[in-house]
Design a protein around this motif. Structure first.
Motif, mmCIF file in Angstrom:
data_model
loop_
_atom_site.group_PDB
_atom_site.id
_atom_site.type_symbol
_atom_site.label_atom_id
_atom_site.label_comp_id
_atom_site.label_asym_id
_atom_site.label_seq_id
_atom_site.Cartn_x
_atom_site.Cartn_y
_atom_site.Cartn_z
ATOM 1 N N PHE A 142 73.544 34.930 -19.751
ATOM 2 C CA PHE A 142 73.276 34.335 -18.632
ATOM 3 C C PHE A 142 74.615 35.620 -17.431
ATOM 4 C CE2 PHE A 142 69.881 32.042 -19.546
ATOM 5 C CZ PHE A 142 68.954 32.258 -18.430
ATOM 6 N N PRO A 143 75.886 34.854 -18.214
ATOM 7 C CA PRO A 143 76.763 35.807 -16.655
ATOM 8 C C PRO A 143 77.115 37.171 -17.454
ATOM 9 C CG PRO A 143 77.896 33.814 -17.965
ATOM 10 C CD PRO A 143 76.815 33.902 -18.659
ATOM 11 N N SER A 144 76.352 37.356 -18.728
ATOM 12 C CA SER A 144 77.098 38.949 -19.167
ATOM 13 C C SER A 144 75.530 40.034 -18.511
ATOM 14 C CB SER A 144 77.176 39.046 -20.586
ATOM 15 O OG SER A 144 78.078 38.388 -20.640
ATOM 16 N N VAL A 145 75.035 39.334 -17.721
ATOM 17 C CA VAL A 145 73.609 40.032 -17.074
ATOM 18 C C VAL A 145 74.148 41.228 -16.117
ATOM 19 C CG1 VAL A 145 70.938 40.101 -16.379
ATOM 20 C CG2 VAL A 145 71.571 38.702 -18.183
ATOM 21 N N ASP A 188 83.057 28.897 -24.299
ATOM 22 C CA ASP A 188 80.729 28.950 -24.798
ATOM 23 C C ASP A 188 81.363 29.776 -24.006
ATOM 24 O OD1 ASP A 188 80.380 25.984 -23.428
ATOM 25 O OD2 ASP A 188 80.358 28.159 -22.515
ATOM 26 N N GLY A 189 81.231 30.766 -22.988
ATOM 27 C CA GLY A 189 80.307 31.917 -22.109
ATOM 28 C C GLY A 189 79.333 31.397 -21.600
ATOM 29 N N GLU A 190 78.873 30.317 -21.136
ATOM 30 C CA GLU A 190 77.990 30.135 -20.563
ATOM 31 C C GLU A 190 77.547 29.033 -18.797
ATOM 32 O OE1 GLU A 190 74.825 29.972 -21.917
ATOM 33 O OE2 GLU A 190 75.460 30.821 -23.627
ATOM 34 N N SER A 191 78.905 29.384 -18.578
ATOM 35 C CA SER A 191 79.169 28.827 -17.110
ATOM 36 C C SER A 191 79.909 29.498 -16.439
ATOM 37 C CB SER A 191 80.627 27.517 -17.250
ATOM 38 O OG SER A 191 79.888 26.802 -18.318
ATOM 39 N N GLY A 197 79.168 42.833 -10.421
ATOM 40 C CA GLY A 197 77.246 43.065 -10.396
ATOM 41 C C GLY A 197 76.625 42.686 -11.583
ATOM 42 N N LYS A 198 77.438 41.280 -12.232
ATOM 43 C CA LYS A 198 76.966 40.830 -13.388
ATOM 44 C C LYS A 198 77.048 39.345 -12.975
ATOM 45 C CE LYS A 198 78.424 43.763 -16.905
ATOM 46 N NZ LYS A 198 79.766 43.786 -17.748
ATOM 47 N N GLY A 199 75.538 38.903 -13.729
ATOM 48 C CA GLY A 199 75.507 37.310 -13.938
ATOM 49 C C GLY A 199 74.597 36.462 -12.996
ATOM 50 N N LEU A 200 73.480 36.083 -13.828
ATOM 51 C CA LEU A 200 72.761 35.099 -13.287
ATOM 52 C C LEU A 200 72.438 33.600 -12.749
ATOM 53 C CD1 LEU A 200 69.211 36.581 -15.486
ATOM 54 C CD2 LEU A 200 70.054 37.165 -12.948
ATOM 55 N N PRO A 201 73.093 33.401 -11.894
ATOM 56 C CA PRO A 201 73.110 31.799 -11.881
ATOM 57 C C PRO A 201 71.878 30.792 -12.629
ATOM 58 C CG PRO A 201 71.343 32.463 -9.684
ATOM 59 C CD PRO A 201 71.998 33.567 -10.361
ATOM 60 N N GLN A 208 66.009 32.582 -14.875
ATOM 61 C CA GLN A 208 64.911 32.054 -16.247
ATOM 62 C C GLN A 208 64.112 33.614 -16.802
ATOM 63 O OE1 GLN A 208 63.171 28.451 -16.859
ATOM 64 N NE2 GLN A 208 65.015 27.778 -15.845
ATOM 65 N N PHE A 209 63.346 33.312 -15.371
ATOM 66 C CA PHE A 209 62.062 35.229 -15.652
ATOM 67 C C PHE A 209 62.927 36.099 -16.142
ATOM 68 C CE2 PHE A 209 60.022 38.003 -13.948
ATOM 69 C CZ PHE A 209 58.403 38.184 -14.633
ATOM 70 N N LEU A 210 64.107 36.879 -15.050
ATOM 71 C CA LEU A 210 64.689 38.201 -15.198
ATOM 72 C C LEU A 210 65.626 38.142 -16.731
ATOM 73 C CD1 LEU A 210 65.768 38.397 -11.357
ATOM 74 C CD2 LEU A 210 63.386 39.506 -12.465
ATOM 75 N N ALA A 211 66.192 36.839 -16.904
ATOM 76 C CA ALA A 211 66.838 37.171 -18.326
ATOM 77 C C ALA A 211 65.988 37.613 -19.773
ATOM 78 C CB ALA A 211 67.577 35.723 -18.322
ATOM 79 N N ASN A 212 64.718 36.852 -19.034
ATOM 80 C CA ASN A 212 62.759 37.109 -20.268
ATOM 81 C C ASN A 212 63.201 38.693 -19.689
ATOM 82 O OD1 ASN A 212 61.963 36.122 -22.486
ATOM 83 N ND2 ASN A 212 60.882 35.205 -20.947
ATOM 84 N N VAL A 213 62.589 39.682 -18.851
ATOM 85 C CA VAL A 213 62.648 40.898 -19.125
ATOM 86 C C VAL A 213 63.370 41.298 -19.132
ATOM 87 C CG1 VAL A 213 62.386 42.213 -16.561
ATOM 88 C CG2 VAL A 213 60.898 40.012 -16.693
ATOM 89 N N MET A 214 64.977 40.921 -18.908
ATOM 90 C CA MET A 214 66.067 42.235 -19.702
ATOM 91 C C MET A 214 65.858 42.039 -21.057
ATOM 92 S SD MET A 214 69.482 43.284 -18.099
ATOM 93 C CE MET A 214 70.781 43.730 -19.023
ATOM 94 N N LEU A 215 65.978 41.100 -21.012
ATOM 95 C CA LEU A 215 65.646 42.196 -23.555
ATOM 96 C C LEU A 215 64.025 42.350 -23.673
ATOM 97 C CD1 LEU A 215 67.891 38.342 -24.596
ATOM 98 C CD2 LEU A 215 68.215 40.720 -24.527
ATOM 99 N N ASP A 216 63.479 42.147 -22.489
ATOM 100 C CA ASP A 216 61.937 42.529 -22.897
ATOM 101 C C ASP A 216 62.304 44.592 -23.352
ATOM 102 O OD1 ASP A 216 58.852 42.899 -23.123
ATOM 103 O OD2 ASP A 216 59.440 44.714 -22.070
ATOM 104 N N PRO A 217 62.710 45.041 -23.504
ATOM 105 C CA PRO A 217 62.493 46.800 -23.740
ATOM 106 C C PRO A 217 63.157 46.564 -25.430
ATOM 107 C CG PRO A 217 63.672 46.837 -21.841
ATOM 108 C CD PRO A 217 63.564 45.275 -21.934
ATOM 109 N N PHE A 218 64.304 45.110 -25.296
ATOM 110 C CA PHE A 218 65.038 44.889 -27.005
ATOM 111 C C PHE A 218 64.010 44.553 -28.386
ATOM 112 C CE2 PHE A 218 66.898 41.632 -29.790
ATOM 113 C CZ PHE A 218 67.548 42.743 -30.020
#
Length: 483
Positions: A142-145, A188-191, A197-201, A208-218
């Motif tokens: 989440f912080p690295s998106v 642990d890198g989750e906070s 220009g990085k990071g999702l709250p 949650q939805f955009l994090a799922n969209v981020m890995l759809d090409p993968f």
């Protein structure tokens, strides 16, 4: 082939019907909690004002409220104002069906009909079909998106510039950790989040939805290009199945390169190759090649710690018994998806193999010498030692009570349900088809042995059947034969 892009979506998001439906969904489960009550008290005015701000372009997100959680590990959660949450629901109601048609079937994160338990069941099926598995977890996901990479993925399907500008505004509203409002980044890198220009709250529905969209090409790269024996993903945690260690090593390198193009990195400590026969950890469970499913030891330790803390809070009147019941019931519902009946019975004091409809006997957590009894999950709280507890009954799945067949009495029937009857190795009972006949004294003395019958007992009587009852039965039979 040219990909279809969707336009004119902003008007659907800002429409009053969509915002009212989003507000109703955001209020679901809130009860009488603030600030949902304040928003619902003036619902029409709030929704109309929000729609006007969106159409006029004057909408600005509010300030997040940051707080920390420590289970299952330390994270900083960002809670948006309630009117912003309504907008998040409104956006997802419009664009989620578009992406739902594109998501692969083995993506189980934040989707209708999916979830952790469905992902575990899919992993269990794949583990029975393949001898090897590669387990991976994206580091600090989440912080690295990257906002730039994410927007490139979104624009592949969405062409409405007003909606894209609104999504960028929501992404930019999260204050980076470098400014001090988002909290520091833990090991642990989750906070927190990252600057530039990085990071999702963590805590937003859109995150949650955009994090799922981020890995759809993968996902499509793995299933359509790499094409391993099996693949299943839940958010940033995924499994790849194959027939050999060498095959999965080659696949693992290709996955690293693909994630590097998305500016993501696999966690070095959570990149594991393992035999499915030895167990593969996934979404809080461990699945085996023979079909067994176990709870992970870490999740069990977390529940034990939380359970002890809740019980201590009840004893000090800091926690209501209903809170203990809700917490334990949710964990039991989760644990039932694994083969954990003996574990749950040992942890919460239940007898294994008995249904929830029966009376269960456990022990008070504060005094192990005082038994307490509860009837069923829906029974009211009861008082024991000045402490009101709601005992949650766990164990075998719910089933109707066993109906015992009523059989006519016979002397050869067993008496194991009568605890006052003493059992002996030499059991002698009267035959149901013959009338008792007097036995000569010399024969009775030769057949008797210490501990098998009492001297002077009537014929056919023994330690197995009480002699008084035998006298009554012999009298009844003799009377019936005489008549």
């Amino acid at each position: 082939m040219r990909r279809l892009r969707f336009g004119d979506l902003f008007e659907q998001v800002a429409s009053l019907g969509n915002l009212f439906a989003a507000a109703k969904k955001a209020l679901r489960g809130r009860g009488l909690k603030m600030p949902g009550v304040a928003f619902a008290a003036d619902l029409e005015t709030e929704v109309v004002a929000l729609s006007h701000e969106l159409r006029s372009g004057s909408y600005r997100p509010g300030t997040y409220h940051y707080f920390e959680i420590f289970e299952p590990k330390r994270r900083t959660v960002a809670a948006a104002p309630f009117r912003d949450r309504v907008l998040h629901h409104a956006i997802c109601r419009v664009i989620e069906p578009i992406w739902e048609r594109r998501f692969i079937a083995d993506n189980y994160a934040c989707r209708p009909g999916k979830g952790t338990h469905a992902a575990m069941r899919r992993a269990r099926v794949l583990a029975r079909q393949h001898p090897w598995a590669l387990s991976c977890d994206i580091q600090r996901y989440f912080p690295s998106v990257s906002h730039e990479v994410l927007m490139r993925t979104i624009t592949r399907l969405i062409a409405d510039e007003r909606l894209l500008s609104l999504i960028r505004l929501i992404l930019a509203s999260h204050v980076p950790a470098a400014d001090g409002a988002g909290g520091e980044v833990t090991p642990d890198g989750e906070s927190g989040s990252l600057a530039g220009g990085k990071g999702l709250p963590i805590g937003n529905l859109t995150s949650q939805f955009l994090a799922n969209v981020m890995l759809d090409p993968f996902d499509h790269f793995v299933t359509e290009v790499v094409r391993p024996g099996g693949y299943v993903r839940y958010m940033d945690d995924f499994l790849v199945f194959g027939q050999s260690r060498e095959e999965l090593r080659v696949i693992g390198e290709r996955l690293r390169d693909r994630l590097a193009g998305l500016e993501l990195v696999i966690h070095p400590d959570k990149y594991r190759l393992a035999r499915t026969a030895s167990g593969v950890a996934f979404v809080g469970f461990t699945v085996f090649a023979d079909g067994r499913v176990r709870l992970r030891e870490k999740s069990l330790k977390n529940f034990r710690r939380r359970y002890r803390r809740l019980l201590a809070g009840v004893q000090r009147s800091h926690v209501k018994p209903a809170g203990v019941t809700a917490s334990v019931t949710s964990w039991v519902a989760h644990a039932r998806h694994a083969h954990s009946e003996p574990l749950r019975s040992a942890l919460l004091g239940r007898h294994p193999g008995r249904g929830d409809h029966e009376w269960q006997v456990g022990f008070c957590p504060y005094d192990v010498n005082s038994p307490v009894t509860a009837k069923r999950r829906s029974s009211p709280d009861f008082c024991r030692s000045r402490l009101r507890l709601s005992l949650v009954l766990i164990g075998a799945p719910l089933r109707p009570p066993r109906q015992r067949e009523k059989r006519p009495w016979s002397p050869s029937a067993t008496h194991r349900h009568r605890p006052f009857v003493r059992r002996t190795h030499a059991r002698r009972t009267a035959s149901p088809s013959t009338t008792p006949v007097a036995v000569p004294s010399e024969r009775r003395s030769t057949e008797s042995s210490p501990g098998t019958s009492r001297p002077g007992l009537p014929s056919g009587a023994s330690e197995t059947i009480p002699w008084r009852r035998m006298l009554r039965r012999n009298f009844e039979r003799t009377s019936a034969a005489a008549s």
